[in-house]
Motif scaffolding. Structure first.
Motif, PDB file in Angstrom:
ATOM      1  N   ALA A 181      42.816  51.353  43.836  1.00 14.97           N
ATOM      2  CA  ALA A 181      43.624  50.878  42.710  1.00 14.97           C
ATOM      3  C   ALA A 181      42.751  50.198  41.659  1.00 14.97           C
ATOM      4  O   ALA A 181      41.626  49.757  41.928  1.00 14.97           O
ATOM      5  N   GLY A 182      43.304  50.087  40.450  1.00 14.67           N
ATOM      6  CA  GLY A 182      42.635  49.358  39.388  1.00 14.67           C
ATOM      7  C   GLY A 182      42.864  47.858  39.522  1.00 14.67           C
ATOM      8  O   GLY A 182      43.405  47.379  40.531  1.00 14.67           O
ATOM      9  N   PHE A 183      42.481  47.106  38.496  1.00 14.09           N
ATOM     10  CA  PHE A 183      42.575  45.649  38.531  1.00 14.09           C
ATOM     11  C   PHE A 183      43.298  45.138  37.300  1.00 14.09           C
ATOM     12  O   PHE A 183      43.091  45.636  36.194  1.00 14.09           O
ATOM     13  N   LYS A 184      44.121  44.123  37.502  1.00 14.48           N
ATOM     14  CA  LYS A 184      44.794  43.468  36.380  1.00 14.48           C
ATOM     15  C   LYS A 184      43.955  42.340  35.813  1.00 14.48           C
ATOM     16  O   LYS A 184      44.080  41.984  34.646  1.00 14.48           O
ATOM     17  N   PHE A 185      43.112  41.744  36.660  1.00 12.04           N
ATOM     18  CA  PHE A 185      42.225  40.667  36.218  1.00 12.04           C
ATOM     19  C   PHE A 185      41.071  40.566  37.204  1.00 12.04           C
ATOM     20  O   PHE A 185      41.108  41.155  38.296  1.00 12.04           O
ATOM     21  N   ASP A 186      40.051  39.825  36.832  1.00 10.11           N
ATOM     22  CA  ASP A 186      38.897  39.654  37.705  1.00 10.11           C
ATOM     23  C   ASP A 186      39.286  38.860  38.942  1.00 10.11           C
ATOM     24  O   ASP A 186      39.978  37.832  38.845  1.00 10.11           O
ATOM     25  N   PRO A 187      38.851  39.298  40.122  1.00  2.91           N
ATOM     26  CA  PRO A 187      39.185  38.585  41.359  1.00  2.91           C
ATOM     27  C   PRO A 187      38.775  37.117  41.303  1.00  2.91           C
ATOM     28  O   PRO A 187      37.696  36.770  40.807  1.00  2.91           O
ATOM     29  N   GLY A 188      39.673  36.272  41.797  1.00  4.49           N
ATOM     30  CA  GLY A 188      39.386  34.850  41.865  1.00  4.49           C
ATOM     31  C   GLY A 188      39.727  34.057  40.630  1.00  4.49           C
ATOM     32  O   GLY A 188      39.619  32.825  40.641  1.00  4.49           O
ATOM     33  N   THR A 189      40.167  34.728  39.565  1.00  7.43           N
ATOM     34  CA  THR A 189      40.412  34.019  38.301  1.00  7.43           C
ATOM     35  C   THR A 189      41.871  33.630  38.104  1.00  7.43           C
ATOM     36  O   THR A 189      42.157  32.751  37.297  1.00  7.43           O
ATOM     37  N   GLN A 190      42.801  34.288  38.797  1.00  7.18           N
ATOM     38  CA  GLN A 190      44.216  34.005  38.624  1.00  7.18           C
ATOM     39  C   GLN A 190      44.944  34.129  39.958  1.00  7.18           C
ATOM     40  O   GLN A 190      44.455  34.769  40.898  1.00  7.18           O
ATOM     41  N   PHE A 191      46.144  33.538  39.994  1.00  7.14           N
ATOM     42  CA  PHE A 191      47.041  33.709  41.134  1.00  7.14           C
ATOM     43  C   PHE A 191      48.084  34.762  40.791  1.00  7.14           C
ATOM     44  O   PHE A 191      48.702  34.714  39.726  1.00  7.14           O
ATOM     45  N   GLU A 192      48.271  35.720  41.683  1.00  5.91           N
ATOM     46  CA  GLU A 192      49.376  36.675  41.543  1.00  5.91           C
ATOM     47  C   GLU A 192      49.825  37.081  42.937  1.00  5.91           C
ATOM     48  O   GLU A 192      49.072  37.712  43.684  1.00  5.91           O
ATOM     49  N   TYR A 193      51.047  36.716  43.245  1.00 11.72           N
ATOM     50  CA  TYR A 193      51.597  36.950  44.584  1.00 11.72           C
ATOM     51  C   TYR A 193      51.709  38.442  44.840  1.00 11.72           C
ATOM     52  O   TYR A 193      52.320  39.178  44.068  1.00 11.72           O
ATOM     53  N   ASN A 194      51.123  38.899  45.941  1.00 16.95           N
ATOM     54  CA  ASN A 194      51.071  40.327  46.234  1.00 16.95           C
ATOM     55  C   ASN A 194      51.022  40.516  47.747  1.00 16.95           C
ATOM     56  O   ASN A 194      50.033  40.163  48.398  1.00 16.95           O
ATOM     57  N   SER A 195      52.080  41.085  48.307  1.00 13.30           N
ATOM     58  CA  SER A 195      52.148  41.274  49.754  1.00 13.30           C
ATOM     59  C   SER A 195      51.085  42.222  50.277  1.00 13.30           C
ATOM     60  O   SER A 195      50.732  42.171  51.464  1.00 13.30           O
ATOM     61  N   MET A 196      50.570  43.082  49.416  1.00 10.69           N
ATOM     62  CA  MET A 196      49.535  44.005  49.864  1.00 10.69           C
ATOM     63  C   MET A 196      48.214  43.290  50.140  1.00 10.69           C
ATOM     64  O   MET A 196      47.371  43.806  50.876  1.00 10.69           O
ATOM     65  N   ASN A 197      48.011  42.110  49.563  1.00  6.45           N
ATOM     66  CA  ASN A 197      46.850  41.307  49.947  1.00  6.45           C
ATOM     67  C   ASN A 197      46.922  40.958  51.422  1.00  6.45           C
ATOM     68  O   ASN A 197      45.925  41.029  52.153  1.00  6.45           O
ATOM     69  N   THR A 198      48.118  40.573  51.882  1.00  4.72           N
ATOM     70  CA  THR A 198      48.308  40.218  53.287  1.00  4.72           C
ATOM     71  C   THR A 198      48.194  41.455  54.170  1.00  4.72           C
ATOM     72  O   THR A 198      47.644  41.388  55.283  1.00  4.72           O
ATOM     73  N   TYR A 199      48.706  42.566  53.694  1.00  6.72           N
ATOM     74  CA  TYR A 199      48.557  43.819  54.454  1.00  6.72           C
ATOM     75  C   TYR A 199      47.083  44.124  54.684  1.00  6.72           C
ATOM     76  O   TYR A 199      46.686  44.534  55.789  1.00  6.72           O
ATOM     77  N   MET A 200      46.254  43.922  53.658  1.00  3.67           N
ATOM     78  CA  MET A 200      44.826  44.198  53.803  1.00  3.67           C
ATOM     79  C   MET A 200      44.162  43.210  54.762  1.00  3.67           C
ATOM     80  O   MET A 200      43.213  43.563  55.479  1.00  3.67           O
ATOM     81  N   LEU A 201      44.643  41.962  54.819  1.00  5.93           N
ATOM     82  CA  LEU A 201      44.143  41.025  55.829  1.00  5.93           C
ATOM     83  C   LEU A 201      44.474  41.525  57.233  1.00  5.93           C
ATOM     84  O   LEU A 201      43.651  41.424  58.154  1.00  5.93           O
ATOM     85  N   SER A 202      45.676  42.068  57.392  1.00  2.00           N
ATOM     86  CA  SER A 202      46.051  42.667  58.677  1.00  2.00           C
ATOM     87  C   SER A 202      45.136  43.845  59.000  1.00  2.00           C
ATOM     88  O   SER A 202      44.687  44.001  60.148  1.00  2.00           O
ATOM     89  N   ALA A 203      44.842  44.668  57.991  1.00  2.00           N
ATOM     90  CA  ALA A 203      43.939  45.808  58.199  1.00  2.00           C
ATOM     91  C   ALA A 203      42.534  45.343  58.564  1.00  2.00           C
ATOM     92  O   ALA A 203      41.836  45.999  59.353  1.00  2.00           O
ATOM     93  N   ILE A 204      42.106  44.213  58.007  1.00  3.13           N
ATOM     94  CA  ILE A 204      40.789  43.657  58.342  1.00  3.13           C
ATOM     95  C   ILE A 204      40.737  43.260  59.810  1.00  3.13           C
ATOM     96  O   ILE A 204      39.738  43.507  60.507  1.00  3.13           O
TER      97      ILE A 204
END
Length: 661
Positions: A181-204
Motif C-alpha cells: 500500500a501507499g502512505f498518507k504521511f511519513d511513519p511516526g509523524t501522525q496518529f491515525e487509528y487503523n486496525s490493520m496496524n494491529t493485524y500486522m502485529l499479529s502477523a509479526i
C-alpha cells in the motif's frame, strides 16, 4: 480512491441489490465454535466481595446502574467493577448473561500489545525493527522499501499506511496488501487509528514464533490467568485478526485490566514485563482527539483520573483502568460508540471522575445499601420477578438518594397503588396474548408464507460484514403451535430452517441459529399488538447474545383473512390472512453503513468514468443510493400464503429452549 474503498463500495452495492451468498472477495469458512455453558478445567473466578469491604459505597453503584438502565442510548449488556482485584459489582442487563462470551471488537488490540511486549522481552523482537526486514521475503522491492515503518509505528498507530479496515473485505492476502500500500504521511509523524496496524502485529508474532497470535496469547496470557472459554477469529491465511474478532467473557476482560493494574503480575508470576506495562500505559503519541488526546501502545490514555487508561472496542466494549484508586470497570454493550464518546462511556467515566468516593480502609457493612444494589441488579437482569421490573423511568417513584455510605429507598405514598396498576396491566396483556395465541395464532399452525423479495436475512448486516458471513435470503416464513402451547416462527433461509420460539407475556426463550456452520445463540421476546390500520402485528425482538446486535422482526398480517379455495372449489385455510408484511431493523449499524457510503468520493475516480459518476451524483443519484442503503438496512418484505402442492417436510420440534427467566 483506494482500491479497498472501491471494494467496500462494490460490496455495498451488492447488498443494496440484495445479492446473497458468496458476495465477498474474501473466502469464507466457518470459524466460531458454539459457546460452552460449562466451566472448563483451568478456568478461574475472581473473588466476590461487598463494595463496602473494599472501601466503596454500594449506593454509588445503585445510582450508576439505575442511570445506565434508564438511558436507552446506553444499550448496555453487562457491567462489572473491581477494586483491589475483587468483584464488587456486576450486572447483566436483560436478556444477557454474565457467563457468556461477547464480541470485543477493538478491545482485543490491547491483548496484542501485551503479546508484543512479551515477545520483545524474549529477545525475539525490538521496537525499532523495520517491517520491511521482518517480511523481507514477502516484500515488493519497488514498493514498501521507500518508507521505514517500525514495530513502534504499528503499536502507536503512526504507520501512515493507506490500507485500512476496509481491506478486510478486499481479498485474502491482507499482509501483501498492507506491504504494497501507499502512505498518507511519513511513519511516526501522525496518529491515525487503523486496525490493520494491529493485524500486522499479529502477523509479526506468527512470523517470529511460527504460531498464531491466538495460540501465543493462550500460552502466555490466557491460560496463566485462568481464561479458557475464549475464541479469536483468523484471516483467510490463518493469521489471527488481532484488531478484532475476539469473543471473551466479561470476567476475563476484567482480569486483563487487573493484570495491568498489578504491573503485569498474576498469582506471583510475571506475565507481562513490568517495564512494558509502564511504557504501554504512558503517552506515546498525541491523537488530536478531544475525548482522548493521547495513545499508548494499543490502548488509550484517558484523563479521567491520574494514570487512567482504557482498552476500548466499538459499540461499548470497554475496560477502564484507574490505578490511583485500584479499580477496573468493564462493559459490554450494543450502542453507537466508536471510541469512548457514547452516553454510556461518558456516564461511567464522569461517575468515576466526579462522583465516586473511595476509602483505603473498609467501610462499615451497610446491608440496606447492599440489598438495594442486589435488587436493582436482579431487576434489570429480568431474572427475578420478586424484585420490581424497571420500565422507562420506573425507579423514579422509588428514587435512590445518595447518603454517606448508604442508599435509602424513599417510596412515595401512591407507589403501591401504581405498582399494582402496572401489575394489573401486565397481567391483562399476558391474558390478552394468551387469548390471541389460543384463538387466533392457533389458526396459523402449519401455515407458511412465500417471501416475494429476495436477499434479506435474519442475520444483521453488521454481523454479515464483520464475520464475512452473508445471508442466502429468507424465502419462506412458517408458524407452528406445539402441544405445550408453545408458538414457533420458522425462518426458511437458504437450506436452513431457523425455529425461533416466541416468548409472549414478557417471557424470553433461547434458540440457536446455525449461519453457514457458525452457531449463534439468540433470545426472542414477542408481543401481540395492532398497528394504525388495526392489523395484528407480532413484534419480535431478537438479541444476538454473543454480539452487540439487536434485530427487530415485526410481522404485520393483512386484514384479508377469509376462506380461500385451491382453484378446484375446495375451501382451505379458513380465516387466515392471505398476505403478510415483515419489517426488519437492526441496532446498531445504520449510521455506520450510511457513513461508509458517503465516503465514496466520485472525484477520486479518473477519466471518463469519474466524470460520468460525478454527473450522476450531482444529479441526485447519491441521495437515491442513500435511500436504497436505508432500505437495505431496514428492509420491508412481503409474503403470500403458500398454497398446498406437495406435503411440507416435517420439522423436528427443537428441544425445549432455555427460558431465560
Amino acid at each position: 480512491m483506494a482500491r479497498a474503498e472501491l471494494d467496500v463500495g462494490e460490496l455495498l452495492m451488492k447488498l443494496v441489490a440484495r445479492e446473497t451468498g458468496e458476495i465477498s472477495k474474501v473466502d469464507y469458512h466457518p470459524q466460531k465454535p458454539e459457546f460452552s455453558h460449562d466451566t472448563v478445567i483451568g478456568e478461574t473466578r475472581l473473588l466476590r466481595q461487598s463494595p463496602e469491604s473494599q472501601g466503596v459505597s454500594s449506593a454509588f453503584f445503585v445510582e450508576l446502574i439505575r442511570k445506565l438502565s434508564e438511558t436507552k442510548e446506553c444499550n448496555i449488556h453487562k457491567f462489572m467493577a473491581l477494586r483491589h482485584g475483587k468483584v464488587i459489582a456486576e450486572c447483566a442487563f436483560e436478556p444477557y448473561d454474565m457467563d457468556m462470551w461477547h464480541v470485543s471488537y477493538s478491545m482485543c488490540k490491547s491483548i496484542v500489545g501485551m503479546a508484543i511486549g512479551i515477545l520483545i522481552d524474549e529477545g525475539k523482537l525490538s521496537l525499532d525493527e523495520k517491517i520491511s526486514d521482518i517480511f523481507s521475503s514477502r516484500m515488493n522491492p519497488f514498493g514498501f522499501l521507500r518508507k521505514n515503518v517500525t514495530v513502534k509505528n504499528l503499536l502507536n498507530m503512526s504507520s501512515g499506511v493507506d490500507f485500512y479496515e476496509a481491506g478486510a473485505i478486499s481479498g485474502n492476502d491482507w499482509r501483501k496488501s498492507f506491504l504494497e500500500a501507499g502512505f498518507k504521511f511519513d511513519p511516526g509523524t501522525q496518529f491515525e487509528y487503523n486496525s490493520m496496524n494491529t493485524y500486522m502485529l499479529s502477523a509479526i508474532i506468527t512470523e517470529k514464533t511460527g504460531e498464531s497470535c491466538f495460540d501465543y496469547c493462550k500460552e502466555k496470557i490466557f491460560v496463566p490467568l485462568g481464561i479458557q472459554r475464549v475464541y479469536w477469529e483468523s484471516c483467510p491465511q490463518s493469521i489471527t485478526k488481532g484488531g478484532w474478532g475476539l469473543f471473551i467473557r466479561i470476567e476475563d476482560m476484567a482480569k486483563l485490566g487487573q493484570l495491568y493494574l498489578q504491573n503485569g503480575e498474576w498469582d506471583g508470576r510475571q506475565i507481562v514485563p513490568a517495564e512494558w506495562v509502564k511504557e504501554s500505559t504512558s503517552w506515546q503519541i498525541e491523537t488530536n482527539k478531544g475525548d482522548n488526546s493521547h495513545y499508548g501502545y494499543q490502548l488509550w490514555i484517558n484523563d479521567d483520573r491520574p494514570g487512567s487508561f482504557a482498552y476500548n472496542g466499538m459499540l461499548g466494549q470497554n475496560v477502564f483502568v484507574y490505578p490511583d484508586i485500584d479499580m477496573v470497570v468493564v462493559t459490554n454493550a450494543g450502542n453507537s460508540d466508536i471510541f469512548q464518546t457514547s452516553k454510556m462511556a461518558v456516564m461511567i467515566r464522569n461517575a468515576m471522575k466526579d462522583d465516586i468516593e473511595v476509602s483505603d480502609i473498609p467501610l462499615p457493612e451497610d446491608f440496606s445499601s447492599l440489598n438495594s444494589l442486589k435488587a436493582i441488579c436482579k431487576s434489570v437482569s429480568g431474572r427475578n420477578n420478586n424484585f420490581p421490573v424497571i420500565y422507562s423511568g420506573g425507579w423514579k417513584n422509588k428514587a435512590v438518594r445518595m447518603t454517606t455510605g448508604s442508599a435509602k429507598l424513599h417510596t412515595s405514598s401512591y407507589s403501591d397503588k401504581r405498582g399494582n396498576f402496572k401489575s394489573q396491566v401486565r397481567s391483562f396483556n399476558v391474558r390478552k396474548e394468551n387469548h390471541l395465541i389460543h384463538e387466533w395464532l392457533s389458526k396459523l399452525d402449519g401455515r407458511t408464507y412465500d417471501i416475494e423479495q429476495k436477499g434479506v436475512g435474519i442475520f444483521p448486516l453488521m454481523m454479515q460484514v464483520v464475520h464475512n458471513n452473508f445471508t442466502d435470503g429468507i424465502n419462506k416464513i412458517g408458524f407452528r403451535l406445539c402441544d405445550d402451547n408453545s408458538f414457533y416462527i420458522d425462518i426458511y433461509e437458504g437450506m436452513e430452517v431457523y425455529s425461533l420460539r416466541c416468548g409472549f407475556g414478557g417471557k424470553r426463550y433461547i434458540s440457536s441459529i446455525n449461519m453457514h456452520g457458525e452457531v449463534y445463540e439468540v433470545s426472542l421476546v414477542s408481543y401481540c399488538v395492532t398497528d394504525e390500520y388495526n392489523r395484528l402485528v407480532i413484534r419480535n425482538e431478537i438479541n444476538f447474545l454473543e454480539e452487540a446486535c439487536l434485530r427487530t422482526f415485526n410481522i404485520f398480517f393483512y386484514d384479508d383473512a377469509a376462506d380461500r379455495d385451491d382453484r378446484k372449489g375446495t375451501f382451505i385455510h379458513p380465516s387466515v390472512p392471505a398476505r403478510l408484511e415483515v419489517r426488519l431493523m437492526e441496532t446498531p449499524g445504520t449510521s455506520m453503513l450510511i457513513n461508509t457510503m458517503k465516503t465514496m468520493a466520485p472525484d477520486a475516480l479518473s477519466g471518463m468514468q469519474g466524470k460520468v459518476v460525478s454527473k450522476f451524483f450531482k444529479g441526485g443519484i447519491k441521495e437515491a443510493i442513500e435511500h436504497a442503503v436505508y432500505n437495505t438496512i431496514q428492509p420491508t418484505i412481503n409474503g403470500v400464503l403458500s398454497l398446498p402442492s406437495t406435503p411440507e417436510p416435517e420439522l423436528d420440534t427443537p428441544s425445549e429452549p432455555v427460558d431465560a427467566k
